[in-house]
Design an enzyme around this catalytic site. Structure first.
Site, short mmCIF file in Angstrom:
data_model
loop_
_atom_site.label_atom_id
_atom_site.label_comp_id
_atom_site.label_asym_id
_atom_site.label_seq_id
_atom_site.Cartn_x
_atom_site.Cartn_y
_atom_site.Cartn_z
N ASP A 422 1.20 1.46 -12.45
CA ASP A 422 2.10 0.68 -11.73
C ASP A 422 3.08 -0.20 -12.75
O ASP A 422 2.46 -0.31 -13.79
CB ASP A 422 1.29 -0.26 -10.47
CG ASP A 422 2.09 -0.72 -9.35
OD1 ASP A 422 3.33 -0.59 -9.50
OD2 ASP A 422 1.33 -0.93 -8.18
N ASP A 481 6.70 0.99 -1.49
CA ASP A 481 5.55 0.56 -1.16
C ASP A 481 5.34 0.34 0.36
O ASP A 481 4.26 -0.06 0.97
CB ASP A 481 5.56 -1.04 -1.54
CG ASP A 481 4.96 -1.06 -3.04
OD1 ASP A 481 4.24 -0.13 -3.25
OD2 ASP A 481 5.04 -1.99 -3.74
#
Length: 675
Positions: A422, A481
């Site tokens: 990430d 997301d």
């Protein structure tokens, strides 16, 4: 003069004087390169020779548009040679202190790649302000499409006419960003997925960049791109070199789908994946930071029962990480939560026949962390400026050895098959994006070399780092997301122009989307997540028995279809009603296909347009039948073909006429298999 041809595309390069691309686009066939067919007229009130758009255009040759090199003084071709489908051109500045080598490669799929390498041949340091790649496009390419977006709403298309001047998109995030222009397309007005000639460019780079289209009053139009350099960021000592990222350029004579028809086979050939792609369960929206062996063990059991193949433990496993305000950088397992390490959980995951994956965010550091206290000098910009998600950026050039050691230790101790990598903030530090991006590439390459069995997913607050620069170093992109299927339909549709579906993670989320709060039907969520690298982001221990049965059936269907989904040709229909989408994947031999009819909102008419299936073999007969969870409809009677359960018709009929559509309510999807 050189002429390269591949897959219906021609590249003509004139290397006399200043090397110039004379044509890039549809195949010209056999042509006489000695004929003066490309030389334009000389207009009044202009330079007294025909204007040439060279590989390195500048004021010195009469080009008053954006130059390839700021403050460039005109380069002359010194040498050019041809090897297979690659042209290499060496150019020199008038004083011979700067040399530029340009590579132009036309791949077997018809994808054009171009990059420059500038070398300082002088005795003094050079501060390089910019070095970009420009390509000409014809006058009819007068409508632009590129993308913008924000967190959880990436790759939102925007269109405009190409007028005189520059339409320029810049990314200053230290990563492409959620508003990344992504792909700049110039085409004939009104081009769509299946119609119109289009020219497109993408910069294969994961840091700051700019991409633009320019139409000059002098005549030429161009597409260009390059790394966006901060003042003084690139300094070349005598003998030093700077190499631009690859510009990936694609022509299509059949709309946006024609771009995918070139890009997807090329990507599959140059960045091959291990197939089949495993079905994933990621724990983030299931448990967030609530890491508990009993809870996660039960989740692993539920995942295995429905057919999940890879179990990924997300954020919260490392020392002191109980929320998102601390501990980034302390990459050791928290022994208060995991007194026996991750071994008990991994053993349970493996016992249920699944692989184990782990979330990391190596490029970031929390001010409240042991690493920050021990090495404050490793924080970019000395910790000045605002935090972002309560974190700062780690200087990869200083922390490189530490990160390689820590990640290697984790991968050596635990049987980890997958890292979700990430990157949850912009850099916000000027002048560091180039070295930070290069260090990231080097770190990823070192890990892939040391642990070739470990797959890596590129995630950056969702889809803020999806580009062809990082693609050779990763195996999956986290597309966004949001798991809301309504948003995902658009995000996946547009991202998929560039990236094949098997690289794009798409997960089944909860009935109430965690990001948007929107409620959606299980069938709509399942159909949306079917296409791509499928997974689940949901606490299955709270699902009902019927929901688990439907999910198990969906995973079984995905496994049956994924040889097709992850190797076939992606097609998208142009619909007269924006509330209706049709997209599908067709096998290379066109014997098998899966399509989805999707309703995004309320249709424009009581009877929606027919379902047309583009890309089929016109001379083959197909049996069309519904699969998956039936969608919700609002109709007194369905179309007879659907009521009968299937229909067999020629591909030509299905593509040109289509089938009457059922009256789906908004936010529904009908899956259809053709064989």
């Amino acid at each position: 003069m050189f002429h390269l041809r591949a897959a219906g595309v021609s590249l003509v390069l004139d290397t006399r004087g200043t090397a110039s691309v004379l044509h890039w686009g549809p195949d010209l066939g056999d042509i006489d390169l000695s004929a003066p067919a490309f030389v334009p007229a000389v207009p009044p009130s202009s330079i007294d020779v025909p204007l040439r758009l060279s590989l390195l255009p500048s004021l010195a040759e009469g080009w008053s548009g954006r130059p390839a090199i700021e403050n460039g003084h005109g380069f002359r071709t010194a040498e050019a040679h041809h090897q297979d489908q690659t042209l290499v051109v060496r150019s020199a500045s008038p004083d011979a202190t700067q040399e530029v080598v340009t590579e132009l490669e036309l791949t077997p799929q018809g994808v054009l790649r171009v990059r420059h390498r500038l070398t300082n041949r002088g005795d003094h340091e050079i501060v390089l302000p910019s070095l970009d790649v420009l390509l000409p496009i014809p006058a009819e390419a007068s409508e632009l499409l590129d993308f913008t977006g924000l967190w959880s709403h990436e790759r939102s298309p925007q269109r405009a006419p190409l007028r005189h001047g520059i339409w320029s998109r810049e990314s200053r995030h230290g990563r492409p960003g959620h508003d990344d222009a992504f792909l700049m397309v110039a085409g004939e007005p009104g081009f769509g997925f299946r119609r119109g000639r289009v020219w497109a460019v993408h910069l294969a780079w994961s840091g700051d960049k700019r991409i633009w289209a320019e139409r000059s009053a002098l005549g030429p139009s161009v597409l260009g791109a390059g790394e966006l350099l901060a003042p003084g960021e690139i300094r070349l000592a005598p003998g030093g070199s700077y190499e631009t990222p690859w510009l990936v350029a694609v022509f299509s004579g059949s709309g946006l789908d024609g771009l995918s028809d070139r890009l997807h086979p090329w990507i599959r050939a140059t960045s091959p994946l291990s197939l089949p792609r495993p079905v994933v369960l990621n724990t983030w929206e299931a448990v967030y930071f609530h890491h508990d062996l009993t809870v996660l063990g039960q989740l692993a059991d539920a995942a295995a029962e429905v057919g999940v193949e890879r179990f990924v433990l997300d954020d919260g496993w490392f020392t002191g990480r109980r929320d998102d305000r601390r501990a980034l950088g302390d990459w050791s397992v928290d022994d208060t939560v995991w007194p026996d390490g991750l071994h008990p959980l991994i053993s349970r995951v493996h016992a249920r026949g699944m692989e184990f994956g782990l979330w990391v965010e190596p490029e970031m550091i929390s001010p409240d962390s042991r690493l920050a206290r021990d090495h404050p000098d490793w924080i970019l910009d000395g910790g000045a400026g605002p935090t972002w998600r309560w974190q700062r950026t780690l200087d990869l050039t200083r922390a490189y050895d530490h990160l390689l050691e820590r990640l290697s230790a984790l991968l050596s101790e635990y049987p980890i098959a997958f890292l979700k990598w990430d990157h949850n903030r912009d850099l916000l530090t000027p002048g560091v994006a180039h070295r930070q991006t290069r260090a990231l590439y080097r770190l990823l390459a070192a890990l892939k070399d040391a642990f070739p069995h470990v797959e890596i997913e590129s995630c950056a607050s969702g889809g803020a780092r999806i580009d062809l620069g990082i693609l050779p170093l990763v195996d999956r992109f986290w597309t966004s997301d949001t798991n809301d299927p309504l948003d995902r339909q658009s995000i996946q549709r547009w991202t998929g122009i560039l990236v094949p579906p098997e690289y794009l993670g798409g997960h089944l989320g909860d009935g109430v989307a965690h990001v948007t709060g929107r409620t959606s039907a299980l069938g709509f969520r399942l159909a949306t997540a079917l296409f791509g690298s499928a997974g689940i982001e949901w606490n299955l221990t709270r699902a009902s028995p019927q929901e688990k049965a439907d999910i198990a059936a969906w995973i079984a269907e995905h496994k049956r279809l994924r040889p097709l989904l992850h190797s076939g040709r992606v097609v998208r229909a142009d619909s007269p009603d924006p509330a209706h989408l049709v997209h599908g994947v067709i096998a290379p031999d066109r014997a098998h296909a899966v399509f989805a009819l999707v309703t995004l909102g309320t249709p424009a008419a009581a009877l929606p347009p027919p379902i047309r299936f583009p890309g089929l073999d016109p001379d083959r007969s197909y049996t069309v039948r519904p699969i998956g969870v039936p969608p919700r409809t609002m109709q007194d009677a369905p179309p007879p073909w659907l009521a009968a359960g299937e229909v067999t018709l020629p591909g030509r009929f299905l593509s040109e006429v289509g089938l009457p559509a059922p009256l789906l309510t908004p936010e529904q999807a009908l899956l259809l298999e053709l064989a």
